[in-house]
Design a protein around this motif. Structure first.
Motif, short mmCIF file in Angstrom:
data_model
loop_
_atom_site.label_atom_id
_atom_site.label_comp_id
_atom_site.label_asym_id
_atom_site.label_seq_id
_atom_site.Cartn_x
_atom_site.Cartn_y
_atom_site.Cartn_z
N UNK A 11 0.80 -1.23 0.00
CA UNK A 11 0.00 0.00 0.00
C UNK A 11 0.83 1.27 0.00
N UNK A 12 2.11 1.17 0.35
CA UNK A 12 2.95 2.37 0.35
C UNK A 12 3.42 2.74 -1.06
N UNK A 13 2.98 1.96 -2.03
CA UNK A 13 3.36 2.21 -3.41
C UNK A 13 2.22 1.93 -4.38
N UNK A 14 1.40 0.97 -4.06
CA UNK A 14 0.44 0.38 -5.01
C UNK A 14 -0.97 0.89 -4.72
N UNK A 15 -1.51 1.67 -5.62
CA UNK A 15 -2.80 2.32 -5.39
C UNK A 15 -3.97 1.35 -5.35
N UNK A 16 -3.79 0.15 -5.90
CA UNK A 16 -4.89 -0.81 -5.97
C UNK A 16 -4.87 -1.83 -4.83
N UNK A 17 -4.04 -1.62 -3.86
CA UNK A 17 -3.93 -2.53 -2.72
C UNK A 17 -5.30 -2.75 -2.07
N UNK A 18 -5.70 -4.01 -1.93
CA UNK A 18 -6.94 -4.40 -1.28
C UNK A 18 -8.18 -3.80 -1.96
N UNK A 19 -8.14 -3.65 -3.27
CA UNK A 19 -9.29 -3.12 -4.00
C UNK A 19 -9.63 -4.05 -5.16
N UNK A 20 -10.78 -3.79 -5.77
CA UNK A 20 -11.18 -4.56 -6.96
C UNK A 20 -10.27 -4.29 -8.15
N UNK A 21 -9.47 -3.23 -8.07
CA UNK A 21 -8.56 -2.90 -9.16
C UNK A 21 -7.25 -3.65 -9.15
N UNK A 22 -7.04 -4.52 -8.16
CA UNK A 22 -5.79 -5.29 -8.09
C UNK A 22 -5.87 -6.47 -9.06
N UNK A 23 -5.73 -6.17 -10.34
CA UNK A 23 -5.92 -7.13 -11.42
C UNK A 23 -4.59 -7.45 -12.10
N UNK A 24 -4.52 -8.56 -12.85
CA UNK A 24 -3.24 -8.98 -13.44
C UNK A 24 -2.60 -7.97 -14.37
#
Length: 327
Positions: free
Chosen positions: A290-303
């Motif tokens: 989460x300190x870098x990745x905006x999609x952490x723990x969201x529906x947007x965390x896609x391949x």
């Protein structure tokens, strides 16, 4: 005068403490990355395929989507058996539902009681397909078992896929790594190093792309999220230093390390925490989530969000680290 001396002493002690936690051997790679070799390109295809199945075809996987959780377990199991590995299942019941950790063990040739363990959780938080968290870690785990399959290491190597890392199971007795680590301690197993692979797939060279739990980190670490992080507690500091030194020596990829109090923000957020509880040296390998990745723990965390070329470099580098630890 007295207070100025006290202040100076406090500053010196603070500086020494920070240096103790943040100073790591070797130098982080900087500059251009070398082109991928043909075998690395094949590895990239395999890693991308694992992420696509876990986060694309199967998707959200946890106790409340139990069929999907078990589909992920079967996929990992089939991947390993397809390489010729024997896969053991550690079964137990959580919230009335059967779950399992999966394990591949490579016996050591000289010191088999000493164990180097690499693990990654295969479940997701509710509402997310979990490409980076943590199909990326599982993909690396699967391929590490392939890369090290023929090694004749002195120590034993184990690869373990853990269930139930995400909330609401995190820190609970039903957390998969907690179950595994407790059993290992009860059996008197000598785990000399545990590496938890946690969100390995996102990197950015943009200025300001990296954040930290508190402002202290910003004084010592880059503001670009292009590095792999090795994170441990103070008791695991020797392991953190050994691992990052080996990674830097073998792999042309940026890396940073910290050995801090286990209660600091972010330091304990993965399966390595379970092994600390049993007195084992353990660390987390991560892109910092989460300190870098905006999609952490969201529906947007896609391949499609992941950087597979960097994931290849990280996985290959970790294979060399694990092989060295096992020798």
């Amino acid at each position: 005068m007295r207070w100025s001396v006290v202040g100076l002493l406090a500053t010196v002690l603070l500086g020494a403490g920070i240096a103790f936690m943040t100073h790591m051997p070797g130098r982080s790679h900087s500059g251009a990355l070398p082109p991928l070799a043909p075998e690395a390109i094949l590895l990239r295809t395999r890693l991308q395929g694992h992420v696509k199945v876990l986060a694309g075809d199967i998707g959200e996987r946890h106790l409340w989507r139990h069929d999907a959780l078990e589909s992920a377990a079967r996929y990992i199991e089939a991947s390993w058996t397809g390489m010729g590995h024997v896969v053991a299942s550690q079964r137990y019941v959580a919230y009335g539902k059967p779950v399992r950790n999966l394990e591949v063990a490579l016996p050591g040739s000289v010191q088999p009681p000493e164990i180097v363990l690499v693990g990654a959780h295969y479940d997701t938080v509710a509402g997310s397909p979990g490409a980076n968290d943590n199909a990326s870690g599982v993909a690396a785990l699967i391929e590490l078992a392939r890369l090290l399959a023929g090694s004749r290491a002195r120590r034993s190597i184990r690869f373990v896929a853990f269930v139930n890392e995400e909330p609401p199971l995190f820190y609970s007795p039903d957390m998969g790594s907690r179950v595994y680590a407790r059993r290992a301690a009860e059996r008197g197993e000598r785990i000399v190093a545990m590496l938890s692979l946690e969100t390995l797939g996102y990197y950015s060279s943009a200025s300001g792309s990296q954040r930290y739990p508190n402002s202290l980190y910003r004084l010592f670490y880059p503001d670009r999220g292009d590095f792999l992080a090795f994170v441990g507690n103070l008791d695991s500091r020797p392991l953190v230093r050994t691992v990052i030194e080996a990674f830097r020596r073998h792999t042309a990829f940026p890396s940073e390390g910290v050995a801090a109090p286990g209660w600091w923000g972010g330091v304990h957020w993965s399966d390595h925490w379970s092994f600390w509880r049993e007195g084992y040296p353990a660390l987390m390998v991560t892109d910092t989530a989460l300190y870098r990745y905006r999609y952490y723990h969201t529906a947007g965390d896609t391949p499609d969000q992941l950087d597979y070329e960097s994931l290849v470099r990280v996985t290959a580098g970790l294979a060399r680290v694990v092989a060295e630890l096992a020798q």
